[in-house]
Design a protein around this motif. Structure first.
Motif, PDB file in Angstrom:
ATOM      1  N   LEU A 133     104.681  77.508  45.281  1.00 42.36           N
ATOM      2  CA  LEU A 133     104.469  77.644  46.717  1.00 42.36           C
ATOM      3  C   LEU A 133     103.526  76.566  47.240  1.00 42.36           C
ATOM      4  N   LYS A 134     102.459  76.309  46.481  1.00 35.45           N
ATOM      5  CA  LYS A 134     101.501  75.285  46.909  1.00 35.45           C
ATOM      6  C   LYS A 134     102.166  73.909  46.964  1.00 35.45           C
ATOM      7  N   ASP A 135     102.964  73.576  45.942  1.00 42.11           N
ATOM      8  CA  ASP A 135     103.681  72.290  45.937  1.00 42.11           C
ATOM      9  C   ASP A 135     104.667  72.221  47.108  1.00 42.11           C
ATOM     10  N   TYR A 136     105.324  73.355  47.384  1.00 41.58           N
ATOM     11  CA  TYR A 136     106.300  73.396  48.474  1.00 41.58           C
ATOM     12  C   TYR A 136     105.619  73.113  49.818  1.00 41.58           C
ATOM     13  N   VAL A 137     104.502  73.776  50.073  1.00 49.42           N
ATOM     14  CA  VAL A 137     103.823  73.604  51.360  1.00 49.42           C
ATOM     15  C   VAL A 137     103.252  72.194  51.493  1.00 49.42           C
ATOM     16  N   THR A 138     102.716  71.664  50.387  1.00 56.02           N
ATOM     17  CA  THR A 138     102.175  70.293  50.419  1.00 56.02           C
ATOM     18  C   THR A 138     103.266  69.292  50.775  1.00 56.02           C
ATOM     19  N   LEU A 139     104.432  69.430  50.127  1.00 55.78           N
ATOM     20  CA  LEU A 139     105.537  68.517  50.408  1.00 55.78           C
ATOM     21  C   LEU A 139     106.049  68.710  51.835  1.00 55.78           C
ATOM     22  N   LYS A 140     106.088  69.947  52.277  1.00 55.58           N
ATOM     23  CA  LYS A 140     106.550  70.225  53.634  1.00 55.58           C
ATOM     24  C   LYS A 140     105.635  69.578  54.671  1.00 55.58           C
ATOM     25  N   PRO A 177     109.580  62.547  63.250  1.00 53.29           N
ATOM     26  CA  PRO A 177     109.328  62.146  64.617  1.00 53.29           C
ATOM     27  C   PRO A 177     108.870  63.263  65.523  1.00 53.29           C
ATOM     28  N   LYS A 178     109.137  64.527  65.173  1.00 54.94           N
ATOM     29  CA  LYS A 178     108.655  65.626  66.011  1.00 54.94           C
ATOM     30  C   LYS A 178     107.812  66.559  65.151  1.00 54.94           C
ATOM     31  N   PRO A 179     106.736  67.109  65.717  1.00 52.51           N
ATOM     32  CA  PRO A 179     105.802  67.890  64.919  1.00 52.51           C
ATOM     33  C   PRO A 179     106.409  69.195  64.437  1.00 52.51           C
ATOM     34  N   VAL A 180     106.034  69.590  63.249  1.00 55.75           N
ATOM     35  CA  VAL A 180     106.393  70.891  62.697  1.00 55.75           C
ATOM     36  C   VAL A 180     105.116  71.525  62.175  1.00 55.75           C
ATOM     37  N   VAL A 181     105.216  72.790  61.685  1.00 52.26           N
ATOM     38  CA  VAL A 181     104.038  73.471  61.143  1.00 52.26           C
ATOM     39  C   VAL A 181     103.543  72.715  59.915  1.00 52.26           C
ATOM     40  N   ALA A 182     102.269  72.298  59.937  1.00 50.62           N
ATOM     41  CA  ALA A 182     101.744  71.481  58.844  1.00 50.62           C
ATOM     42  C   ALA A 182     100.438  72.029  58.296  1.00 50.62           C
ATOM     43  N   ASP A 183     100.048  73.267  58.677  1.00 53.05           N
ATOM     44  CA  ASP A 183      98.807  73.870  58.210  1.00 53.05           C
ATOM     45  C   ASP A 183      99.109  74.681  56.946  1.00 53.05           C
ATOM     46  N   ILE A 184      98.632  74.212  55.791  1.00 53.34           N
ATOM     47  CA  ILE A 184      98.977  74.854  54.523  1.00 53.34           C
ATOM     48  C   ILE A 184      98.419  76.267  54.448  1.00 53.34           C
ATOM     49  N   ASN A 185      97.240  76.501  55.024  1.00 55.83           N
ATOM     50  CA  ASN A 185      96.662  77.850  54.982  1.00 55.83           C
ATOM     51  C   ASN A 185      97.516  78.832  55.777  1.00 55.83           C
ATOM     52  N   LYS A 186      97.931  78.424  56.953  1.00 55.42           N
ATOM     53  CA  LYS A 186      98.780  79.302  57.751  1.00 55.42           C
ATOM     54  C   LYS A 186     100.119  79.552  57.058  1.00 55.42           C
ATOM     55  N   GLU A 187     100.653  78.505  56.413  1.00 52.30           N
ATOM     56  CA  GLU A 187     101.906  78.682  55.696  1.00 52.30           C
ATOM     57  C   GLU A 187     101.730  79.680  54.553  1.00 52.30           C
ATOM     58  N   PHE A 188     100.581  79.575  53.838  1.00 52.69           N
ATOM     59  CA  PHE A 188     100.297  80.538  52.760  1.00 52.69           C
ATOM     60  C   PHE A 188     100.217  81.959  53.320  1.00 52.69           C
ATOM     61  N   GLU A 189      99.489  82.117  54.432  1.00 58.59           N
ATOM     62  CA  GLU A 189      99.320  83.444  55.021  1.00 58.59           C
ATOM     63  C   GLU A 189     100.654  84.039  55.457  1.00 58.59           C
ATOM     64  N   ARG A 190     101.500  83.198  56.066  1.00 54.05           N
ATOM     65  CA  ARG A 190     102.799  83.697  56.516  1.00 54.05           C
ATOM     66  C   ARG A 190     103.647  84.167  55.337  1.00 54.05           C
ATOM     67  N   MET A 191     103.729  83.352  54.282  1.00 52.79           N
ATOM     68  CA  MET A 191     104.550  83.726  53.130  1.00 52.79           C
ATOM     69  C   MET A 191     103.955  84.909  52.375  1.00 52.79           C
ATOM     70  N   ALA A 192     102.621  84.920  52.290  1.00 54.39           N
ATOM     71  CA  ALA A 192     101.988  86.060  51.614  1.00 54.39           C
ATOM     72  C   ALA A 192     102.229  87.340  52.398  1.00 54.39           C
ATOM     73  N   GLY A 193     102.182  87.258  53.724  1.00 57.97           N
ATOM     74  CA  GLY A 193     102.464  88.421  54.544  1.00 57.97           C
ATOM     75  C   GLY A 193     103.871  88.939  54.333  1.00 57.97           C
ATOM     76  N   GLU A 194     104.842  88.003  54.239  1.00 62.65           N
ATOM     77  CA  GLU A 194     106.219  88.414  53.974  1.00 62.65           C
ATOM     78  C   GLU A 194     106.329  89.094  52.606  1.00 62.65           C
ATOM     79  N   HIS A 195     105.595  88.561  51.640  1.00 63.56           N
ATOM     80  CA  HIS A 195     105.638  89.153  50.296  1.00 63.56           C
ATOM     81  C   HIS A 195     105.012  90.551  50.302  1.00 63.56           C
ATOM     82  N   ARG A 196     103.900  90.705  51.027  1.00 61.02           N
ATOM     83  CA  ARG A 196     103.266  92.021  51.098  1.00 61.02           C
ATOM     84  C   ARG A 196     104.179  93.044  51.778  1.00 61.02           C
TER      85      ARG A 196
END
Length: 674
Positions: free
Chosen positions: A344-351, A359-378
């Protein structure tokens, strides 16, 4: 690659040497199958040993390198080679001599801009390329433009439009010579892309039918090429691509067994082939996702291992991102928490890395990405342990408290509102009374204005016949050659004639004022033709003052009333002639700009003083001035022109510098091209 072969006299410069370079490129393509670097080195050496290479020869080299750069996604080099191709055709004579090469250079630059997601700029070069191709009158080349426009729509996720242009490309190309393998390969690709576009648009039945049509087309039309190894390999790769696309559709439709079979067939062909390894990697990702959704963990692990081996040999950042996501899901489902966290950490870093370069911004905050995926897992764990009922209970309590709170707030507001209802009703009555008074005043003013205009038009209409008669009598007196007439009498008659003509012009303007423009008969108008006609008519008037009118016009269509638009052109050009000195040049320009039509009339006249600029479009005689030869002016022409242009949903404005000249601009919406 477009090769143009022409015979040139010995006295002209030779731009191409096909006898030498046909052999060179055939050899380069052969070497490229085993080593790209060796192929490029051979090509550079071949050109170095032939210093007489002409511009058409250099074009072949740049086109070869451009295509390779596009295949490896090196857009910086691809753009350099596209610019080099365009630089070769700076000379207009070369553009006319080699239109196909010039069109390819324009389209190649558009390809780079499209892949960089600069769609507006890409469309400009695609449009210019199409214009060059159309001038050749070779309709078989239209697919070069249509296919590129289809890809732009596809990248913008406008799938119905993409499907239409892919289908159009297939139809245009089908009308031409279909005996070559290259044409066959493009045709099957366009058919598959049409199906894929309908697939993305959610038209499952149409997409499925087109996938089957593509496979049938490849099977029947490709049979005659199977005896050539390279072409047989290309046919197998194309078939595998269709298998993968069709499998995705069947999976979405719920036919997992058929989807799995097609995915495996596609991977078996393209993973060990030469041309579509990336397609095999993407299909492996689809197959792994299918296995994970069905809890076939061993099968998913095997596919992910094979996918990683392929990515080690042929890296691709976006496909690796997909692999890391699938690997994380596999570890989570098999309860390998540490390995899952690392994936997951490698995935978010690469993302984040890919997002930063996009050229257009996307979600790039690794902590928020961790929280979102962890929330889905919970949430998944809560569902498995039946703890979701507790969450529902909390939600129900929260809703009850919210309802009670809202009810209390409503009750309090109701108590307060009772005290204000009477005051609001009284205020409403006052407002209603004032509104009625205003409506009556407006109605009276409108009736007064209508009476004013009606009286003015009656007077103007009644004056037309007697003034016209005066003009006719004065003209007849001037035409009668009577020697006994005194020179003073002749001057008086000429003064009467001139004054009557001016009076007739004033009457015409008065009759035109406030003319209803709501029921104009609108039609598709070739505005460039109308403008040229007006300029031609007024050239004679300009020549009386030794002036010249220069017209620069692009072919453009608008939805307009021809008579009204012609009157606007006539007013503006007449003013330019009237207020410009003898010997001046008047520039008239028509061009298409951002979906609109812009007309500019520029003179070298006396300009407009600041005191008159705010009144120039008003219905007042305060803005009338005499021309440079004393020509009369009544000050109504620009007011009428403004009414006409605004009735066409357009705008009119001017730029002026006193003593140096004025430019009037008109801008209207261009009509859609048929």
């Amino acid at each position: 690659m477009i090769a143009v072969i022409a015979c040139t006299p010995a006295t002209q410069k030779t731009y191409e040497h096909p006898a030498y370079f046909d052999t060179v490129f055939a050899r380069a393509y052969t070497i490229e199958e085993s080593s790209v670097a060796a192929s490029h080195a051979y090509l550079e050496d071949a050109y170095a040993r032939f210093p007489e290479a002409g511009k058409a020869d250099l074009f072949r080299k740049y086109a070869f390198m451009h295509l390779y750069s596009m295949r490896i996604f090196n857009y910086q080099k691809a753009m350099l080679y596209a610019d080099s191709m365009l630089t070769l055709f700076n000379d207009k004579s070369l553009q006319q001599r080699y239109p196909l090469n010039y069109a390819q250079a324009l389209l190649s630059r558009g390809d780079v801009l499209r892949d960089q997601k600069k769609y507006n700029e890409a469309y400009l070069y695609f449009y210019r390329g199409r214009e060059v191709l159309q001038k050749t009158n070779d309709t078989c080349l239209y697919h070069e433009y249509a296919s590129r426009l289809a890809l732009v729509y596809y990248r913008q996720e406008k799938y119905p439009e993409a499907a239409r242009y892919f289908s159009e490309t297939f139809q245009w190309l089908s009308r031409c010579d279909t005996s070559s393998f290259n044409t066959f390969y493009v045709l099957q690709g366009m058919l598959d892309n049409t199906a894929l576009s309908y697939d993305k648009a959610g038209n499952d039945r149409r997409a499925l039918a087109l996938y089957d049509s593509t496979l049938d087309f490849i099977r029947k039309r490709g049979a005659k090429f199977l005896h050539i190894p390279d072409q047989a390999r290309g046919i197998k790769a194309a078939t595998a691509v269709v298998y993968g696309n069709k499998g995705s559709l069947l999976l979405r439709m719920g036919d997992t067994l058929a989807a799995e079979s097609l995915f495996r067939q596609s991977i078996a062909i393209n993973l060990h082939g030469r041309d579509e390894k990336k397609d095999a990697q993407m299909t492996m990702a689809k197959l792994a996702a299918l296995y994970l959704s069905r809890n076939f963990y061993d099968s998913a692990r095997a596919v992910l291992r094979e996918m990683k081996s392929s990515l080690d040999m042929l890296p691709d950042a976006e496909i690796r991102q997909r692999w890391l996501s699938l690997q994380w899901q596999y570890y989570e489902k098999t309860d390998q928490q540490n390995a899952g966290y690392a994936a997951l950490k490698d995935y978010v870093t690469l993302k984040d890395s890919l997002a930063a370069a996009a050229p257009k911004p996307v979600v790039a905050d690794i902590n928020k990405e961790f929280e979102r995926m962890a929330g889905e897992h919970r949430l998944e764990i809560l569902q498995k342990n039946n703890e979701l009922k507790t969450a529902y209970l909390f939600i129900l309590v929260f809703l009850c408290l919210s309802v009670i709170l809202i009810a209390v707030m409503i009750w309090q507001n109701w108590r307060k509102s009772r005290r204000h209802v009477a005051a609001l009703q009284l205020l409403n009555q006052e407002v209603t009374t004032q509104h009625e008074h205003i409506q009556k005043s407006l109605a009276a003013l409108e009736q007064s204005q209508q009476n004013h205009y009606r009286m003015m038009k009656i007077v103007a209409h009644d004056l037309r016949n007697p003034v016209g008669a005066i003009n006719t009598i004065a003209s007849l007196l001037l035409m009668a050659n009577q020697p006994e007439r005194k020179e003073q009498d002749k001057e008086m008659i000429e003064l009467i004639s001139t004054s009557s003509v001016s009076a007739l012009n004033l009457i015409s303007d008065l009759l035109e004022l406030d003319t209803s423009l709501t029921n104009m008969e609108m039609e598709i108008l070739e505005i460039d033709v109308a403008l040229k006609y007006c300029v031609d008519l007024l050239q004679t008037k300009a020549m009386e003052k030794n002036q010249s009118i220069r017209l620069h016009a692009e072919p453009v269509q608008v939805m307009a009333c021809p008579e009204k638009i012609w009157r606007v052109f006539s007013n503006l050009i007449n003013n330019a002639i009237k207020f410009s000195p003898d010997g001046a040049h008047i520039e008239v320009e028509l061009k298409r700009q951002n979906g609109n039509v812009r007309v500019a009339v520029k003179d070298q006249g006396i300009g407009i003083p600041p005191s008159m600029q705010g009144k120039i479009f008003s219905q007042t005689t305060e803005v009338k001035r005499k021309g440079t030869r004393g020509e009369a002016s009544f000050g109504f022409g620009l007011s009428i022109s403004k009414q006409i242009i605004e009735a066409h949903d357009g705008i009119i404005w001017f730029e002026t510098e006193e003593g140096k000249g004025t430019t009037f601009y008109i801008e209207m919406k261009a009509a859609s091209r048929k």
